[in-house]
Design a protein around this motif. Structure first.
Motif, short mmCIF file in Angstrom:
data_model
loop_
_atom_site.label_atom_id
_atom_site.label_comp_id
_atom_site.label_asym_id
_atom_site.label_seq_id
_atom_site.Cartn_x
_atom_site.Cartn_y
_atom_site.Cartn_z
N LYS A 235 18.70 24.93 67.92
CA LYS A 235 19.65 25.91 68.44
C LYS A 235 20.93 25.93 67.60
O LYS A 235 21.61 26.96 67.51
N VAL A 236 21.26 24.80 66.99
CA VAL A 236 22.45 24.73 66.13
C VAL A 236 22.21 25.56 64.85
O VAL A 236 23.10 26.28 64.39
N GLY A 237 20.98 25.46 64.33
CA GLY A 237 20.65 26.24 63.13
C GLY A 237 20.70 27.74 63.41
O GLY A 237 21.24 28.52 62.61
N VAL A 238 20.15 28.15 64.56
CA VAL A 238 20.21 29.57 64.93
C VAL A 238 21.67 29.96 65.18
O VAL A 238 22.11 31.05 64.80
N GLY A 239 22.41 29.03 65.79
CA GLY A 239 23.85 29.27 66.03
C GLY A 239 24.59 29.50 64.72
O GLY A 239 25.49 30.34 64.65
N ASP A 240 24.21 28.76 63.68
CA ASP A 240 24.85 28.97 62.36
C ASP A 240 24.67 30.42 61.90
O ASP A 240 25.60 31.03 61.36
N VAL A 241 23.46 30.95 62.12
CA VAL A 241 23.18 32.34 61.71
C VAL A 241 24.05 33.31 62.52
O VAL A 241 24.62 34.26 61.98
N LEU A 242 24.15 33.04 63.82
CA LEU A 242 24.93 33.94 64.69
C LEU A 242 26.42 33.89 64.33
O LEU A 242 27.09 34.94 64.31
N ILE A 243 26.92 32.70 64.05
CA ILE A 243 28.34 32.59 63.66
C ILE A 243 28.57 33.36 62.36
O ILE A 243 29.54 34.11 62.22
N GLY A 244 27.61 33.20 61.42
CA GLY A 244 27.72 33.94 60.15
C GLY A 244 27.68 35.44 60.38
O GLY A 244 28.44 36.20 59.76
N ALA A 245 26.82 35.87 61.29
CA ALA A 245 26.70 37.31 61.58
C ALA A 245 27.99 37.85 62.20
O ALA A 245 28.45 38.94 61.85
N ALA A 246 28.58 37.08 63.12
CA ALA A 246 29.82 37.52 63.76
C ALA A 246 30.94 37.62 62.72
O ALA A 246 31.73 38.58 62.73
N ALA A 247 30.98 36.64 61.81
CA ALA A 247 32.03 36.66 60.77
C ALA A 247 31.82 37.85 59.84
O ALA A 247 32.79 38.51 59.42
N LEU A 248 30.56 38.16 59.53
CA LEU A 248 30.28 39.32 58.68
C LEU A 248 30.68 40.62 59.37
O LEU A 248 31.26 41.52 58.75
#
Ligand code: SF4
Ligand code: FE
Length: 483
Positions: free
Chosen positions: A300-313
């Motif tokens: 879930k942390v790895g998927v969270g990394d993607v979501l954080i990156g998406a929000a920042a983008l």
């Protein structure tokens, strides 16, 4: 063959005779079905990454059974370092797929069954541990994907397995033969079953003497006679059929769940790992659940990394990434995500050796890890939706964007900053929709709540492991209380 390539894995799945049903029809080509394929691609990543030299340490291990190099997903943990590497590997896979890559369930079941069968044999002189080692050696040598099937449908939750109105609400032995047993029942929410070669079936709760026929654990091929699967629906699953991959948010990867029916399946004696030794059902359940709750501190942390990156983008594309409140929200998302990772690593670092010789996580911290996973991803999702804006749920389809007449209007009016195309802006918003609203339900939000056990299951374990008496004594000592 110690390690399969991703392509070999896909081809090996074609050879299985899986009985899969979806929308009332039998799926004839399971591997190439457009709704099911993204989920298969997620498992494939566990093979592809194991081939890459830069991930060798995380993705592979040396087998404790054969001494050969194997995929870590088939490994029996030999140290706390192995436990930590497992969590790091899961974070990596979450980053690469943004979905559930499914193969952890078999790894967690294997480690739980390895230690539990050893202890059953010690008490009863049975041969379950040998059965299990024989099975796992075959799994390692063929680099199989193994599902772990635990969750029974459970019917009336106030009644024990044997007391249910319908005796099949928990999987059980319906016939005992000299050469094995016949089992009937179902396992629900099976994420990896359709993409696995083999399955380890385990009981779902602690049991008493009257539940003897329900205290059964075994392995069998996923295409064994009598097994069939009914695919679960996900919101927006048919978007995969619309010829607009952008609208799925994650065109390549996903996760699929199924209700798996065991309709009088014969299990030979040498595939059995528990058969009526009721007091060990609870141990198997708790150990499996503990390992899988540790797992959530990785995937879930790895998927969270993607979501954080998406929000920042999304913030970049909207031209608001330098606003102080946006920066602060992204910091908060990172803080929450790394706290989950900290829990996954901590329960691994404090792991201990079992009687069988493999390593078990710290149970209290593994349950605290999963309890936090039932909460923090919801806050991370809330912040991502806040940053992304309402267009996450109001954007027109890719087909509108590509249309010769209305496409130019979509392109013109949904543009953010000039340097970024409308297409790219919409792509990142669709990814946020996918992760937050569960258009690919298996992978992040709702799975964080119920996967590896619903919140109350962890609270029961926390209350058992929390050692409250010791804490009361600490308080008494400090306050000079003598009773
Ligand atoms: Fe692995 Fe996470 Fe999926 Fe469980 S939810 S199988 S830990 S990716
Ligand atoms: Fe899960």
């Amino acid at each position: 063959m110690a390690l399969m390539t991703g392509e070999q894995y896909i081809e090996s799945m074609r050879k299985l005779n899986l009985q899969v049903y979806m929308f009332g029809k039998k799926v004839e080509n399971v591997v190439d079905d457009p709704i099911l394929r993204p989920s298969l691609n997620s498992v494939r990543m566990t093979y592809d990454l194991a081939q890459k030299p830069e991930y060798e340490d995380l993705m592979t291990a040396t087998s404790s059974l054969t001494g050969e190099k194997i995929n870590r997903f088939t490994h029996i943990h030999q140290s706390t370092q192995d436990l930590m590497n497992k969590v790091k590997m899961q974070r990596l896979l979450g980053q690469k797929t943004a979905a559930c890559f499914q193969r952890c369930v078999g790894m967690d079941a294997s480690n739980a069954v390895f230690s539990t069968t050893y202890e059953i044999d010690q008490k009863y002189g049975t041969h379950y541990h040998e059965n299990f080692k024989k099975f796992l050696t075959r799994v390692q040598q063929n680099d199989f994907t193994v599902d772990g099937a635990m969750t029974d449908p459970k019917g009336d939750r106030s009644k024990a397995p044997h007391a249910q109105d319908d005796p099949d609400m928990y999987l059980h032995v319906v016939e005992r033969r000299p050469d094995g047993v016949v089992v009937r029942g179902a396992k629900a929410h099976q994420t990896g079953f359709i993409n696995s070669h083999e399955v380890i079936v385990m009981p779902t709760i602690s049991m008493r003497e009257a539940d003897k026929d329900y205290a059964i654990s075994f392995c069998c091929p996923t295409d064994a006679e009598g097994i069939f699967m009914i695919v679960g629906r996900q919101s927006c699953d048919t978007r995969k059929l619309e010829g607009a991959p952008m609208d799925t948010g994650n065109p390549e990867f996903g996760g699929t769940e199924a209700l798996v029916i065991f309709d009088n399946v014969f299990i030979p004696n040498d595939q059995i790992f528990l058969n009526g030794e009721v007091e060990f059902a609870g141990m198997m359940v708790e150990r499996f659940a503990g390992y899988h709750r540790q797992s959530y501190g990785g995937c879930k942390v790895g998927v969270g990394d993607v979501l954080i990156g998406a929000a920042a983008l999304a913030a970049d594309y909207n031209g608001c990434s330098s606003a102080s409140h946006i920066k602060d929200k992204i910091i908060e998302m990172q803080h929450l995500n790394e706290t989950l990772f900290g829990c996954g690593i901590a329960c691994s670092a404090l792991g201990t050796k079992t009687k069988a010789g493999n390593y078990l996580i710290d149970m209290l911290l593994a349950n605290v890890c999963k309890q936090n996973v039932t909460r923090f991803p919801y806050e991370i999702v809330r912040l991502a939706e806040d940053i992304a804006g309402g267009l996450v749920v109001t954007a027109p389809s890719e087909i509108d964007l590509r249309d010769s007449k209305i496409g130019p209007y979509v392109d013109k009016y949904l543009k953010g900053i000039s340097a970024v195309s409308t297409e790219n802006r919409l792509k990142v918003l669709r990814l946020i929709e996918n992760l937050c609203l569960g258009t690919a339900a298996v992978g992040y939000r709702t799975e964080s709540m119920h996967g590896a056990g619903s919140p109350q299951a962890q609270r029961i374990m926390i209350s058992r492991q929390g050692n409250l008496e010791m804490k009361k004594n600490l308080a008494k000592a400090i306050a000079h209380i003598e009773e």
